[in-house]
Design an enzyme around this catalytic site. Structure first.
Site, short mmCIF file in Angstrom:
data_model
loop_
_atom_site.label_atom_id
_atom_site.label_comp_id
_atom_site.label_asym_id
_atom_site.label_seq_id
_atom_site.Cartn_x
_atom_site.Cartn_y
_atom_site.Cartn_z
N TYR A 1 51.86 81.82 176.45
CA TYR A 1 51.10 82.56 177.47
C TYR A 1 51.17 81.83 178.80
O TYR A 1 51.42 82.44 179.85
CB TYR A 1 49.65 82.71 177.00
CG TYR A 1 48.75 83.41 178.00
CD1 TYR A 1 48.76 84.79 178.12
CD2 TYR A 1 47.87 82.69 178.80
CE1 TYR A 1 47.94 85.44 179.03
CE2 TYR A 1 47.03 83.32 179.70
CZ TYR A 1 47.07 84.70 179.82
OH TYR A 1 46.25 85.33 180.72
N SER B 1 47.36 83.41 186.09
CA SER B 1 46.22 82.89 185.32
C SER B 1 46.04 81.42 185.66
O SER B 1 46.98 80.74 186.13
CB SER B 1 46.48 83.04 183.82
OG SER B 1 45.54 82.31 183.06
#
Length: 589
Positions: A474, A461
């Protein structure tokens, strides 16, 4: 050492030395496979392939005219393809009277088999054809002329690439010089070292006839007798015999693009591409024998598909770069995983779809099947390493070794890292990081063992390099994925296995609507605001899937996808202090 039992077949003035893997046995009712070698080999080319095939079939090979223990006619015209095809038919009549056989050819062996299977009546003698590193010369001539008469940059580039790869064939047709060259340098030791240097062929796998130097010189007549006429005046004839093309993407002599017209003439065509070189019978005999075995068994069983082999008759064409490859996608039930499955299916991949929600993966499978490929669904929770390992082994047993693996399954967790429960921390680490590692390791081991390359794609990501105060946990998992990919890529480079980290930015998928938010008031309201923002951003998962496909084809290492991801990747490396200041901005209220 392989023990071959010799016999002789005569075709007019030519005696062909024919070799049976086992002693001829009239009671042996197994399907018969005939192996045909190319230049400068003999039947010994198959010494490491034949034993594996011999566990299932009667295996026959022969020294083609001009090689090994067979007759060497002096006239160049005696080596025209129609005479070579006639030799094959005589061998078949002798070893399998009245019963068609399966044939496998390499290099010029494959070229002459193409001539045979396009000969009228061939279906009475040949049941299937596995082609390795040897095109139909008429199809090749048609392809070359088409590229020259339609000189787009792409066509010219492909034609020039093949011309450079085939430059040696012009030298082979020059009088005297090539004969003198091979007379001086055609020793077994030099040729062994050449193969090892060019494509890493294990020295212990190379098997030559004692007549290697004579074979090199005599086999030059194949080039003089056929190439110029076929390329200048191609006569592409069709065939109804099932054909499997094993395309070697690192073939030093034959570029993959030259096979792009095969589907127009062979109406039962299958294809498998692999990151392998020209001398596949030496470098990867297990892969060749297993691929051929699967294909032959498929034909014997009368089915239309088999592990790792896709029926391409309807759709195979120049655009099918990934035709015949097996792709495994986790988290395939929605979002990026679903769109990646669609994109890979569109390019001809068989897809194995895994998701914790099997019902949603079934919906993905329906659309993939509509694109003309096989699609199989498995329920999988990637947070369990044991389950991932069992899944990888089941895929190998049922479908074969995966060529492409996309570890996409993931979850999000927003809010305060301090407020998250231990269970939430364990879960996001298990799915986003450990799940990716487990999938990469399990399928990576299989790719290494097979030895024909592959590609692993892991979903990281932009959060891996753009710190944010509300995404610490995350971001940690995605940063771990990114560095794992960079390191694994280095480890697997020697095995021709690519590893790519995909780093999307703001992409609207269902992950945003299901994100857990901890340590903040009005979690539902914050979640809706985030989801609405992503929806307005309008960057959809199909765009990520397109970049994934491009990354596989180009073997890219790190791919920031969205504009903000590309900016973040650059700014974090050049201006890390700016990224740290931006991280303090509150995304949730």
């Amino acid at each position: 050492m392989v023990t071959w039992n010799r016999s002789t077949v005569r075709n007019d003035d030519v005696e062909l030395a024919v070799f049976h893997l086992d002693a001829p046995d009239a009671a042996d009712e197994r399907p018969t496979v005939v192996l045909v070698h190319g230049w400068p080999d003999s039947h010994h080319l198959w010494d490491h392939v034949a034993p594996a095939l011999g566990e299932h079939f009667r295996v026959i090979s022969y020294d083609t005219r001009g090689y090994g223990e067979s007759t060497r006619p002096d006239e160049v015209s005696a080596y025209r393809l129609e005479h070579l095809a006639s030799d094959l038919f005589d061998v078949i009549d002798e070893v399998s009277p009245g019963e068609p056989v399966h044939v496998i050819g390499h290099d010029w062996g494959s070229v002459q088999l193409w001539e045979a299977v396009t000969t009228p009546g061939a279906q009475d003698k040949i049941k299937s054809f596995t082609s390795v590193s040897g095109p139909n010369l008429d199809y090749l001539g048609e392809w070359a002329q088409g590229n020259l008469t339609n000189p787009t940059p792409g066509n010219l580039g492909r034609a020039l690439s093949q011309l450079a790869s085939s430059a040696y064939t012009a030298f082979f047709q020059v009088p005297v010089l090539p004969q003198a060259f091979f007379n001086a340098f055609g020793s077994e030791k030099i040729w062994t070292e050449f193969l090892h240097a060019v494509e890493g062929t294990p020295r212990e796998n190379v098997s030559f006839a004692p007549t290697l130097k004579e074979d090199m010189i005599s086999g030059l007549r194949f080039y003089s007798a056929n190439i110029r006429e076929k390329l200048a005046k191609p006569d592409p004839r069709p065939t109804t015999i099932p054909v499997l093309e094993l395309v070697n993407e690192r073939d030093i002599a034959l570029r993959p693009a030259i096979y792009s017209r095969s589907h127009e003439h062979a109406n039962k065509l299958w294809r498998k591409n692999s990151d392998t070189g020209h001398w596949l019978p030496y470098t990867n005999p297990d892969y060749l024998s297993e691929s051929a075995r699967e294909f032959i068994q498929m034909i014997e069983d009368g089915t239309s598909s088999s592990p790792n082999t896709i029926d391409r008759a309807r759709r195979l064409g120049p655009a099918q770069k990934l035709g015949g490859k097996l792709a495994v996608i986790t988290g395939a039930g929605s979002g990026i995983g679903r769109e990646t499955a669609y994109a890979l299916a569109e390019l001809g991949c068989e897809v194995v779809l895994a998701d914790i929600n099997a019902a949603s993966a079934e919906e993905t499978a329906i659309e993939c099947k509509a694109k003309g490929v096989l699609a199989t669904v498995y329920e999988l929770d990637v947070s369990s390493t044991e389950a991932v390992n069992e899944f990888a082994e089941r895929v190998r047993r049922t479908h074969g070794v995966a060529d492409i693996v996309v570890n996409n399954a993931g979850i999000a967790l927003a809010g305060s890292a301090l407020a998250a429960s231990e269970e939430q921390v364990d879960r996001i680490l298990a799915i986003n990081l450990r799940g990716v590692i487990a999938g990469s390791r399990a399928f990576g081991r299989q790719m290494v063992e097979r030895g024909t390359g592959g590609h692993i794609v892991n979903l990281s990501s932009a959060s891996a390099f753009t710190p944010q105060r509300d995404m610490a946990l995350y971001s940690a998992t995605k940063a771990g994925v990114l560095m794992f990919c960079e390191s694994l890529r280095a480890e697997l480079a020697d095995y021709k296995i690519g590893v790519t980290a995909i780093c999307p930015g703001i992409v609207h998928t269902n992950i945003t609507s299901t994100t857990e938010i901890v340590g903040l008031e009005d979690a539902d309201g914050n979640r809706k605001r985030i989801d609405d923002f992503y929806a307005r951003r309008g960057f959809t998962p199909d765009k990520v899937a397109k970049d994934i496909v491009k990354a596989i084809l180009a073997n890219k290492a790190v791919v920031p996808v969205t504009p903000e991801a590309k900016f973040g990747y650059l700014s974090y490396r050049l201006f890390p202090w700016g990224s740290r200041l931006a991280a303090r901005v509150k995304l949730a209220k």
